[in-house]
Design a protein around this motif. Structure first.
Motif, short mmCIF file in Angstrom:
data_model
loop_
_atom_site.label_atom_id
_atom_site.label_comp_id
_atom_site.label_asym_id
_atom_site.label_seq_id
_atom_site.Cartn_x
_atom_site.Cartn_y
_atom_site.Cartn_z
N ILE A 1 0.84 -1.20 0.00
CA ILE A 1 0.00 0.00 0.00
C ILE A 1 0.87 1.25 0.00
N VAL A 2 2.02 1.20 0.66
CA VAL A 2 2.90 2.37 0.63
C VAL A 2 3.42 2.59 -0.78
N ARG A 3 3.71 1.48 -1.45
CA ARG A 3 4.15 1.64 -2.83
C ARG A 3 3.05 2.32 -3.67
N ARG A 4 1.82 1.86 -3.48
CA ARG A 4 0.73 2.43 -4.27
C ARG A 4 0.50 3.90 -3.93
N GLU A 5 0.45 4.21 -2.64
CA GLU A 5 0.11 5.58 -2.24
C GLU A 5 1.23 6.57 -2.50
N SER A 6 2.49 6.08 -2.43
CA SER A 6 3.59 7.02 -2.67
C SER A 6 4.01 6.95 -4.12
N ASN A 7 3.42 5.96 -4.82
CA ASN A 7 3.71 5.78 -6.22
C ASN A 7 5.19 5.51 -6.48
N SER A 8 5.85 4.86 -5.54
CA SER A 8 7.25 4.53 -5.79
C SER A 8 7.69 3.38 -4.90
N TRP A 9 8.46 2.49 -5.49
CA TRP A 9 9.03 1.39 -4.71
C TRP A 9 10.03 1.91 -3.70
N ASN A 10 10.69 3.02 -4.07
CA ASN A 10 11.75 3.52 -3.20
C ASN A 10 11.26 3.81 -1.80
N TRP A 11 10.11 4.50 -1.70
CA TRP A 11 9.60 4.84 -0.37
C TRP A 11 9.19 3.59 0.38
N ALA A 12 8.58 2.65 -0.33
CA ALA A 12 8.14 1.43 0.33
C ALA A 12 9.34 0.67 0.89
N LEU A 13 10.39 0.59 0.09
CA LEU A 13 11.57 -0.15 0.54
C LEU A 13 12.33 0.63 1.61
N PHE A 14 12.33 1.94 1.45
CA PHE A 14 12.97 2.79 2.45
C PHE A 14 12.32 2.57 3.82
N GLN A 15 10.97 2.54 3.81
CA GLN A 15 10.26 2.33 5.06
C GLN A 15 10.56 0.93 5.63
N PHE A 16 10.51 -0.06 4.75
CA PHE A 16 10.75 -1.43 5.20
C PHE A 16 12.15 -1.56 5.81
N GLY A 17 13.13 -1.06 5.06
CA GLY A 17 14.51 -1.17 5.53
C GLY A 17 14.72 -0.35 6.80
N GLY A 18 14.19 0.87 6.80
CA GLY A 18 14.39 1.77 7.93
C GLY A 18 13.81 1.20 9.21
N LEU A 19 12.56 0.73 9.13
CA LEU A 19 11.92 0.21 10.33
C LEU A 19 12.60 -1.07 10.81
N THR A 20 13.02 -1.90 9.86
CA THR A 20 13.69 -3.14 10.25
C THR A 20 15.01 -2.83 10.95
N ALA A 21 15.75 -1.89 10.39
CA ALA A 21 17.02 -1.51 11.01
C ALA A 21 16.77 -0.93 12.41
N LEU A 22 15.77 -0.08 12.51
CA LEU A 22 15.45 0.52 13.81
C LEU A 22 15.10 -0.57 14.82
N GLY A 23 14.26 -1.51 14.39
CA GLY A 23 13.85 -2.59 15.28
C GLY A 23 15.06 -3.42 15.70
#
Ligand code: GDP
Ligand code: MG
Length: 702
Positions: free
Chosen positions: A662-684
Motif C-alpha cells: 500500500i505504501v508503494r501504491r500511495e507514494s507511487n514509488s518502490w523507493n519509499w516502500a523499501l525505504f520504510q521497510f529497511g528503515g523500520l527493520t534496522a530501527l527494530g
C-alpha cells in the motif's frame, strides 16, 4: 419506471454521510465521529420504488475547491461524472458552515436534495428551521434525517427519485458577487465558450467563477492560453478597482448570502454557548489534565482487552482442543499420518492459534469505537496535536495514526487527508509504528507467557506507548532531515459529544471480527500450510520412520521429553530449520534463536503468522491445551528478557507485505516502500539488540 439513478452523497466531514450510506445500502463502511475517515469513493446499490439507485459515498469536503487528495476525489466526482442526483448531507446543528458547500453545488447546477442530518441534535439544542422558505430560496427539496436511526431516509429516497424523474435542465443558483466581479466573470465565460466548446452549458458560469477562486481542477480542465490571458487582464482590472483577491470577495459574498438566508429561516436558541459539550471539554481538553486523562483512558482500554476477552478466548481454545482431539480419535489411520499432522498441527494449530485471539481484537475495537463515536477521539487528536506539532507532525496526522491501531493499510490510505506532501509522507512512513491489531495477537500470546496477570494490561499499554513515542520521534527526525519545512496549521473542528450508538459499535466490532476471520481463513491458512510443510519436510532419516510424521507430538503425555527431542531434531533438519540456522548468527544479538527467527520471517506475510508459526514449531496442536501449552514451552525455553525483545521487534520491524504494497501504491514509488521497510527493520534490530544486550549486562529478566 425502472430506472437506474446515480446518486452521490456529498457534505462536510463528519456530517453523517457514511452513516446514511450504510443505512441506505446496508453496507458497513467505517463511521467515526471525527473528520477524515472516508478517503475513497465507496459504492453501494439500493432499489427504491422500482428504481435502482447506485449510491456513492464521498470523502468529506468544506468547499468544492479541493485542497487535499481526498477532497479532490470528491470534487472531481461531483463535477465530472455528473451524478443524476447529489444528496447534500448537512449537519444542521452547524447549518451556515455546511450550507457553504450546498450553495456551491447549486451554483454548479447539480440536481440536489438536501438531507438536514443530525436533526435529533438540532431539536435537542432548540434550533428551529423554516424548511419551506429555505427550500424555496435554494430551489431544492430538504428532508430532515437522523442517520443512524434511519429516520427520514424513506422520504430522502422519495425526494431523490423525484428529482431524478424531473430530469430537466437544472437551473443553477445565482449568487450575486457584485458588479465588478460579475462583469469579469461574464467576460471570462465568453472567452471560455469560444475556446472550449464542449463544456456543459450550466457549468459555464460556475467554471468562470472558479477560475477566479483559483480552483486547481478547473484551471486544469478549462483553461487555455486565451483564457489565461483574459483572466490575467481581468485580475489586473479588479485590482485597480481595489479587489486585490477576488477569491476572498467571492467567499465572503457567498457567506453573506447564506447568513441572509439563515437569518430569516433559522431560529437559534438563546444561549448556545456553555452546553454539555463545552463543559466536558473544560476538563477533557484541559491544558494539564487532558493528556494524562487520555493516556489513562487508553490504559483502561488495554486492561479491558485482557480482562474481558481472556475468558472468552479460553472457551474458543477449548473448542479447538476438542475439535483436534475428535479428529485424532476419528482418523482412520491413527495418529501418525502426515495428512493428519497437516490438519491438526498445520491448520487447526496454526489458524486456530490465531482465531483464539479474536476476542481480544473485538474488545479493543469495541473500546476504540466507543471513544470514537462519543467524540472523545477528536479531543484526543486535539490534545495530541500539541505533542505532535513539537515533532513537526500535523495534528490531522493523528487520525491516520489512530486508524493504524486497526490496520496500517487503511491508515496509510487515510493520509490522503493531509494537504502537503511533506505531512503526508512523514505520516505514511511512521504509521506502521502504531501497533496494529495483527500485532495484538503476538502481544496476546507473549505477554501472558512472561508477565503476571496484573502486569498484562500495563504491559500491553506500554507496548502501544513505545509505538507512539517512536512514531513521534521518527517523524521528528524525518521532519528535520528529509521533509524540512513549517508544519501547516491544524484546523480540525471538534464535533459535539454524543451518546455512542450501540448499533454503530456493534457493526464496527462485527466488521473487524469478520476481517480478522477472513484473513485467518485465507492468508493465514495458506501460509500455515506452507510453513507446516516446510517444518515437516524433508524427513529426518535417522528418526523412526514409523511414528510421528511431521512435527506432530501426540505422544499421549507419557514420554513427552523424548518426543520433544525427536521433534526438535526433525525441525532442525527441515527447511524451516535450515533457514533458521542460517539466520541465527544474525538474530543472536537480539537474543533470538532460529525458532523465533523462522516465525519472524513468516510474520512478513501477515503478523498473525508469527503466532501460527510458533504453534507449528512447538507443534502444540490445540488438542494439547493450545496457547497455554505453547506459553508454557516458551516460558521454559526463553527468559522474560527475550519475551520482551520479541514484543519489541514485532512492534517495530518489518511492516507486513500488505503495508509495503500500500505504501508503494500511495507514494507511487518502490523507493519509499523499501525505504520504510529497511528503515523500520534496522530501527527494530538496533533497538532490540540494545535492549537485549543492556538487559543481559544488568541481569534484568534473564
Ligand atoms: P461522515 O464523515 O460524513 O461520513 O460522517 P459519519 O457517517 O462517519 O458520522 C459521523 C458521526 O456522526 C458518527 O459518530 C455517527 O454515529 C454520527 N451521526 C451520523 N448521523 C447522525 C444523526 O443523525 N444524529 C446523531 N446524533 N449522530 C449522527
Ligand atoms: Mg465518511
Amino acid at each position: 419506471m425502472n430506472k437506474r439513478i446515480t446518486v452521490a452523497l456529498a457534505g462536510n466531514p463528519n456530517s453523517g454521510k457514511t452513516t446514511i450510506f450504510n443505512t441506505i445500502t446496508g453496507s458497513r463502511q467505517h463511521v467515526g465521529n471525527y473528520p477524515g475517515v472516508t478517503v475513497e469513493r465507496k459504492e453501494g446499490v439500493r432499489t427504491h420504488k422500482g428504481n435502482q439507485l447506485r449510491i456513492t459515498d464521498l470523502p468529506g469536503m468544506y468547499d468544492l475547491t479541493p485542497e487535499s487528495p481526498d477532497e479532490r476525489v470528491a470534487s472531481e466526482h461531483l463535477v465530472m461524472s455528473n451524478p443524476d442526483v447529489v444528496v447534500g448531507i448537512i449537519d444542521c446543528t452547524n447549518l451556515e458552515r455546511n450550507l457553504y458547500l450546498a450553495v456551491q453545488l447549486r451554483e454548479l447546477g447539480s440536481p440536489l436534495v438536501l438531507a438536514f442530518n443530525m436533526s435529533d441534535q438540532a431539536a435537542e439544542q432548540g434550533i428551529k428551521f423554516d424548511l419551506d422558505s429555505l427550500s424555496a430560496a435554494l430551489g431544492v427539496p430538504i428532508v430532515l434525517t437522523v442517520g443512524h436511526k434511519g429516520a427520514g431516509i424513506g422520504e430522502l429516497l422519495d425526494a431523490v427519485v423525484d428529482v431524478a424523474r424531473r430530469n430537466d435542465e437544472h437551473r443553477a443558483l445565482f449568487v450575486d458577487y457584485g458588479d465588478h466581479v460579475e462583469d469579469e466573470v461574464a467576460g471570462i465565460e465568453e472567452v471560455m465558450v469560444k475556446n472550449n466548446g464542449h463544456m456543459p452549458k450550466h457549468q459555464r458560469r460556475w467554471r468562470a467563477l472558479k477560475l477566479f477562486e483559483n480552483d486547481p481542477f478547473v484551471i486544469e480542465t478549462s483553461s487555455s492560453p486565451e483564457v489565461d490571458a483574459a483572466l490575467q487582464a481581468a485580475l489586473e482590472r479588479l485590482r485597480s478597482k481595489t479587489i486585490a483577491d477576488p477569491m476572498v470577495s467571492i467567499t465572503s459574498r457567498r457567506y453573506d448570502f447564506i447568513s441572509g438566508l439563515c437569518g430569516e429561516a433559522v431560529v437559534m436558541p438563546e444561549a448556545r454557548q456553555g452546553g454539555r459539550s463545552s463543559r466536558a471539554d473544560k476538563i477533557l481538553t484541559h491544558n494539564l489534565f487532558g493528556l494524562p486523562i487520555f493516556f489513562g483512558m487508553m490504559f483502561l482500554v488495554f486492561q479491558l482487552t485482557f480482562t474481558l476477552a481472556n475468558p472468552i478466548a479460553d472457551r474458543i481454545e477449548l473448542l479447538f482442543g476438542w475439535l483436534g482431539g475428535q479428529l485424532i480419535l476419528l482418523w482412520p489411520s491413527g495418529a501418525s499420518s502426515p495428512l493428519m499432522s497437516l490438519v491438526v498441527d498445520g491448520i487447526i494449530g496454526g489458524v486456530g492459534g490465531v482465531i483464539v485471539f479474536l476476542p481480544n481484537i473485538v474488545m479493543l475495537f469495541m473500546a476504540i469505537s466507543i471513544l470514537e463515536d462519543s467524540g472523545y477521539m477528536a479531543r484526543a487528536a486535539f490534545l495530541m496535536d500539541r505533542l505532535m506539532s513539537k515533532a513537526g507532525l500535523h495534528g490531522k496526522s493523528f487520525i491516520p495514526m489512530l486508524l493504524g491501531f486497526g490496520c496500517s493499510v487503511p491508515a496509510i490510505m487515510a493520509t490522503r487527508t493531509l494537504d502537503t506532501r511533506r505531512d503526508r509522507f512523514t505520516t505514511m512512513l511512521v504509521v506502521p509504528l502504531m501497533s496494529c491489531s495483527a500485532r495484538l495477537t503476538i502481544f496476546a500470546l507473549i505477554i501472558p507467557a512472561f508477565f503476571a496477570p496484573k502486569w498484562q494490561g500495563p504491559g500491553l499499554w506500554i507496548m502501544y506507548l513505545i509505538g507512539i513515542v517512536l512514531a513521534i520521534s521518527v517523524a521528528n527526525i524525518l521532519r528535520s532531515t528529509l521533509f524540512k519545512g513549517e508544519p501547516s496549521a491544524f484546523l480540525m473542528e471538534l464535533p459535539s459529544y454524543r451518546m455512542p450508538s450501540p448499533r454503530s459499535i456493534l457493526t464496527h466490532m462485527w466488521s473487524r471480527a469478520w476481517l480478522y476471520l477472513r484473513k485467518a481463513g485465507t492468508v493465514i491458512l495458506g501460509v500455515s500450510i506452507v510453513l507446516w510443510a516446510m517444518a515437516a519436510f524433508p524427513r529426518h532419516p535417522g528418526l523412526d520412520a514409523g511414528t510421528a510424521a511431521g512435527p506432530s507430538a501426540f505422544a499421549g503425555g507419557t514420554e513427552v521429553t523424548a518426543e520433544d527431542a525427536r521433534q526438535t531434531e526433525q525441525l532442525s533438519y527441515s527447511i524451516v530449520g535450515r533457514i533458521g540456522h542460517v539466520m541465527e548468527p544474525l538474530i543472536r544479538p537480539m537474543g533470538f534463536d532460529w525458532k523465533i527467527g523462522t516465525a519472524l520471517v513468516g510474520a512478513f506475510a501477515a503478523k498473525e503468522v508469527f503466532v501460527a508459526q510458533m504453534a507449528i514449531v512447538y507443534s502444540v496442536g490445540e488438542s494439547e491445551g493450545g496457547s497455554e501449552a505453547l506459553r508454557g514451552k516458551l516460558r521454559a525455553e526463553y527468559p522474560p528478557l527475550v519475551g520482551f525483545c520479541i514484543l519489541l521487534f514485532a512492534l517495530i520491524a518489518t511492516p507486513c507485505m500488505a503495508t509495503v504494497a500500500i505504501v508503494r501504491r500511495e507514494s507511487n514509488s518502490w523507493n519509499w516502500a523499501l525505504f520504510q521497510f529497511g528503515g523500520l527493520t534496522a530501527l527494530g534490530y538496533v533497538l532490540t539488540t540494545a535492549v537485549y544486550q543492556i538487559g543481559r549486562l544488568l541481569g534484568i529478566g534473564i
